[in-house]
Design a protein around this motif. Structure first.
Motif, PDB file in Angstrom:
ATOM      1  N   TYR A 310      97.714  37.879   2.651  1.00  0.00           N
ATOM      2  CA  TYR A 310      98.287  37.421   1.387  1.00  0.00           C
ATOM      3  C   TYR A 310      99.749  37.844   1.305  1.00  0.00           C
ATOM      4  O   TYR A 310     100.102  38.955   1.695  1.00  0.00           O
ATOM      5  N   VAL A 321      99.885  41.724   2.297  1.00  0.00           N
ATOM      6  CA  VAL A 321      98.573  42.365   2.434  1.00  0.00           C
ATOM      7  C   VAL A 321      97.980  41.912   3.766  1.00  0.00           C
ATOM      8  O   VAL A 321      97.795  40.714   3.987  1.00  0.00           O
TER       9      VAL A 321
ATOM     10  N   PRO B 117      92.141  44.239  -2.328  1.00  0.00           N
ATOM     11  CA  PRO B 117      93.353  43.419  -2.343  1.00  0.00           C
ATOM     12  C   PRO B 117      93.497  42.504  -1.126  1.00  0.00           C
ATOM     13  O   PRO B 117      94.307  41.594  -1.151  1.00  0.00           O
ATOM     14  N   GLY B 118      92.683  42.732  -0.090  1.00  0.00           N
ATOM     15  CA  GLY B 118      92.874  41.960   1.137  1.00  0.00           C
ATOM     16  C   GLY B 118      91.581  41.345   1.645  1.00  0.00           C
ATOM     17  O   GLY B 118      91.237  41.509   2.808  1.00  0.00           O
ATOM     18  N   LYS B 119      90.889  40.608   0.775  1.00  0.00           N
ATOM     19  CA  LYS B 119      89.645  39.968   1.239  1.00  0.00           C
ATOM     20  C   LYS B 119      89.995  38.781   2.124  1.00  0.00           C
ATOM     21  O   LYS B 119      90.699  37.861   1.699  1.00  0.00           O
ATOM     22  N   SER B 120      89.453  38.777   3.317  1.00  0.00           N
ATOM     23  CA  SER B 120      89.733  37.668   4.240  1.00  0.00           C
ATOM     24  C   SER B 120      88.854  36.479   3.893  1.00  0.00           C
ATOM     25  O   SER B 120      87.844  36.609   3.178  1.00  0.00           O
ATOM     26  N   LEU B 124      85.106  36.463   2.148  1.00  0.00           N
ATOM     27  CA  LEU B 124      84.775  35.708   0.932  1.00  0.00           C
ATOM     28  C   LEU B 124      83.636  34.725   1.199  1.00  0.00           C
ATOM     29  O   LEU B 124      82.724  34.568   0.389  1.00  0.00           O
ATOM     30  N   GLU B 138      92.061  39.090  -7.048  1.00  0.00           N
ATOM     31  CA  GLU B 138      93.259  39.917  -7.140  1.00  0.00           C
ATOM     32  C   GLU B 138      94.548  39.114  -7.012  1.00  0.00           C
ATOM     33  O   GLU B 138      95.641  39.683  -7.048  1.00  0.00           O
ATOM     34  N   SER B 139      94.428  37.806  -6.827  1.00  0.00           N
ATOM     35  CA  SER B 139      95.637  36.973  -6.788  1.00  0.00           C
ATOM     36  C   SER B 139      95.236  35.516  -7.002  1.00  0.00           C
ATOM     37  O   SER B 139      94.079  35.132  -6.794  1.00  0.00           O
ATOM     38  N   ARG B 141      96.180  33.149  -5.174  1.00  0.00           N
ATOM     39  CA  ARG B 141      95.905  32.636  -3.842  1.00  0.00           C
ATOM     40  C   ARG B 141      94.439  32.868  -3.454  1.00  0.00           C
ATOM     41  O   ARG B 141      93.795  32.016  -2.842  1.00  0.00           O
ATOM     42  N   GLU B 142      93.931  34.034  -3.815  1.00  0.00           N
ATOM     43  CA  GLU B 142      92.535  34.340  -3.517  1.00  0.00           C
ATOM     44  C   GLU B 142      91.614  33.378  -4.278  1.00  0.00           C
ATOM     45  O   GLU B 142      90.579  32.950  -3.759  1.00  0.00           O
ATOM     46  N   HIS B 145      91.349  30.244  -2.312  1.00  0.00           N
ATOM     47  CA  HIS B 145      90.409  30.428  -1.190  1.00  0.00           C
ATOM     48  C   HIS B 145      88.964  30.309  -1.673  1.00  0.00           C
ATOM     49  O   HIS B 145      88.133  29.637  -1.067  1.00  0.00           O
TER      50      HIS B 145
END
Lengths: 416, 416
Positions: A310, A321, B117-120, B124, B138-139, B141-142, B145
């Motif tokens: 991210y 990230v 904060p960094g789930k790939s 997911l 957390e974003s 962008r997430e 996804h």
């Protein structure tokens, strides 16, 4: 052209160790994006050519009669041990586990020397039963254990006495001499101990071991350490009348981790060492000289590579990230002994070497503010999918990290 | 009688958690020497009774309508997860690996909530395909996804919006609120985001998640955090008109690690929380309140036990060299985020509780000066073979340590 602050000497030095093409890092003639595409991120990447290059630099710069051994603790990866065992004059091991790994990698016990302040009876037994080359003893009590094991197994073993000198060995780097220590036997007790070992039925006194320090970037300081060690050894030789077949002078050659650090002048170390060995040669005629290096041999050959998951802006600051972090590379997070302000290791965006620089916070996937490789650090502008390379990751990387922390996959280790 | 400085509050508190007999620590009605004799050292020992006791303390002190979840990151041991999943209201996970471990331990995905904060994309996908209870996003962008994965798999998923508040949440402990952060979505962006999620085909808006901090020993400070979180939530409820089914207020309850630290007053936390929940109940009528605790649930149930290999005197100082160290217990060596002076954790000689105290340097078997649990620390007089217990080792111990460092055996994990 690589876009970087001219003042980041460590990064400049790291980049100079590897090729690049079209703004991409190359290792073993392959683009980093290709390697990452095949292997999946994150991974440790070890470069065989760098290992060989470093070996030739060392052999060319240092005196021909100086034995150079590899300290397995720096990187106990099977392929790394295999490669380095074929190049260097022996292996220094620090545990039964390291000895087993070295045997697995095809080395032989006679090439190994075992040091460490807390060797258990089980570890000593394993080493002796497998006819280890030498053991550095660190206390009178350990000698008792060794003698008992030798007696029980009808074995003899070569012994180096590890000395805790009364003097500070050098003026920089991580100091390990002087004062009370868990390492070695206090120098004032050593002469009597050595005399007591002469004609021992089980223990063959084989010389002394003094650890010169760690992560030292000054050739003069390293030379001072070696000079001090040999001056001490010469006095010891005279005082005891006992020959010193081997003097293991430790190592301590550093590599540049932080921006202001510049590489060790290996040629200067070599010139100093030639002069120093020469000056003691007549007084220590029976002695072979040995150094043991870990970080200097393997540190710069390795890169830790993770991918940006991210790119995120929070209140005016940009965060990258990544899928790797503290759990894979503790030292890069500043939590392996660095007690002061966290100074980033040499890091770049491996597939965007020529992109304009920006200030970003480089963080990992863990739910803790500790998981950062650098805040407000200068990196080429990166986006999701780009690759972050942490240089100088060949030593004290994979094996020195809390891989189970937050139960992510372990990184791969690749040697090319 | 236990011989210890009256001023070591943390150690006094740790000792009070366990029984002892004839100067020996007892766990699950067994003497520590017996356990060590059978298991071999070093090992982590987790006490089931302590886990249950802590659960009952929490349930008795905290409001009955407050859900308490276990944060698996603190200790992902299979038996621990199994035990705690049966006691608490759900599991917080921080990686696919933790989710797999929790499933292996017999839990079900609907009881789990996933933050980080960094789930790939892979993480997911795994969570959504397995019908996880909720994901804290957390974003923006997430969210994209997640929506894509849901669409591809024809799934819906419950979403908590993790908020990075603009305010500092509390006056002590590890601060995580305010300023730019990799964690959560900046609070000023949250109202619009939440409104955009209403009637989303794939994402069911399920509430908010705000991390209250970490390792906080002040009941007042914890209460302040919760009060701030709920004040924020109430405003958010009014501003958006969108109900908040769940408010995950994080945790942050601390345990005493250093000598001067005293235990958290859990009763006081409970009284504050009852009052606070009551005061927001009418304005947040649709809301379930939840906290997530890791360290507080599992930290004090665990002890790391090593054995003294050598008692060694160097230049007037006594060293106890043990068969365990930094590689097994990074936090006890002061290298897991503690950037200042190393303050020892609560440590004693587990089979010599009643022996007179002395000052010793407690070191491990590694060839590095970093490998110490405390220099010049006060311990009951110990000899070779005696057992060193590091209390408060149930959380961020085994899984947060560089187990491969110097290739020693990994410690066992025992639950009694």
């Amino acid at each position: 052209m690589y876009m970087t602050s001219k003042t980041n000497h460590a990064l400049q030095s790291s980049l100079a160790n590897f090729d690049n093409a079209d703004g991409e890092l190359k290792v073993a003639d392959r683009l980093i994006t290709e390697i990452a595409g095949e292997a999946g991120t994150p991974f440790y990447l070890y470069d065989r050519a760098s290992l060989h290059k470093r070996y030739h630099q060392l052999r060319q710069a240092l005196p021909a009669d100086l034995n150079i051994c590899y300290a397995v603790k720096a990187n106990p990866n099977n392929s790394i041990i295999r490669e380095l065992d074929a190049l260097y004059d022996g292996l220094d091991i620090a545990s039964k586990g390291e000895m087993m790994r070295a045997l697995d990698a095809g080395s032989t016990a006679d090439r190994m020397s075992f040091a460490g302040p807390g060797k258990s009876a089980d570890e000593l037994k394993f080493a002796i039963e497998n006819d280890i080359g030498a053991i550095s003893v660190e206390s009178a009590r350990e000698i008792d254990h060794i003698r008992q094991i030798c007696q029980d197994n009808n074995k003899q073993v070569n012994i180096l006495v590890r000395v805790n000198p009364a003097f500070e060995l050098s003026s920089s780097g991580m100091k390990m001499g002087g004062g009370p220590k868990q390492f070695g036997i206090d120098s004032e007790l050593v002469p009597e101990l050595i005399k007591s070992l002469v004609d021992d039925r089980y223990l063959r006194f084989h010389g002394i071991h003094i650890f010169a320090g760690s992560q030292n970037l000054s050739a003069e300081s390293i030379a001072d350490s070696f000079d001090n060690i040999l001056r001490y050894a010469q006095t010891l030789r005279v005082d005891t009348g006992v020959p010193l077949p081997i003097i293991n002078m430790g190592g301590g050659f550093g590599i540049p981790y932080i921006a202001k650090a510049t590489p060790l002048d290996l040629q200067a170390v070599g010139l100093h060492l030639s002069r120093i060995l020469q000056s003691y040669r007549t007084e220590l005629p029976e002695t072979s000289f040995k150094i043991e290096l870990g970080r200097y041999i393997v540190g710069e050959c390795g890169i830790y590579v993770s991918r940006v998951l991210y790119r995120k802006v929070s209140r005016g600051e940009t965060f990258l990230v990544t899928d790797g972090g503290l759990h894979h590379h503790l030292a890069a997070s500043g939590n392996l002994g660095q007690k002061m302000v966290h100074r980033p290791m040499p890091i770049t965006v491996a597939n965007k070497l020529d992109h304009p620089l920006e200030h970003v916070n480089l963080v990992g996937p863990l739910c803790t503010p500790l998981d950062t490789f650098g805040m407000r650090m200068e990196l080429p502008t990166a986006n999701e999918g780009d690759l972050i390379a942490v240089f100088n990751s060949g030593a004290y990387g994979y094996s020195a990290s809390p891989l189970g922390f937050l139960s992510h996959n372990h990184p791969k280790e690749i040697i090319l």
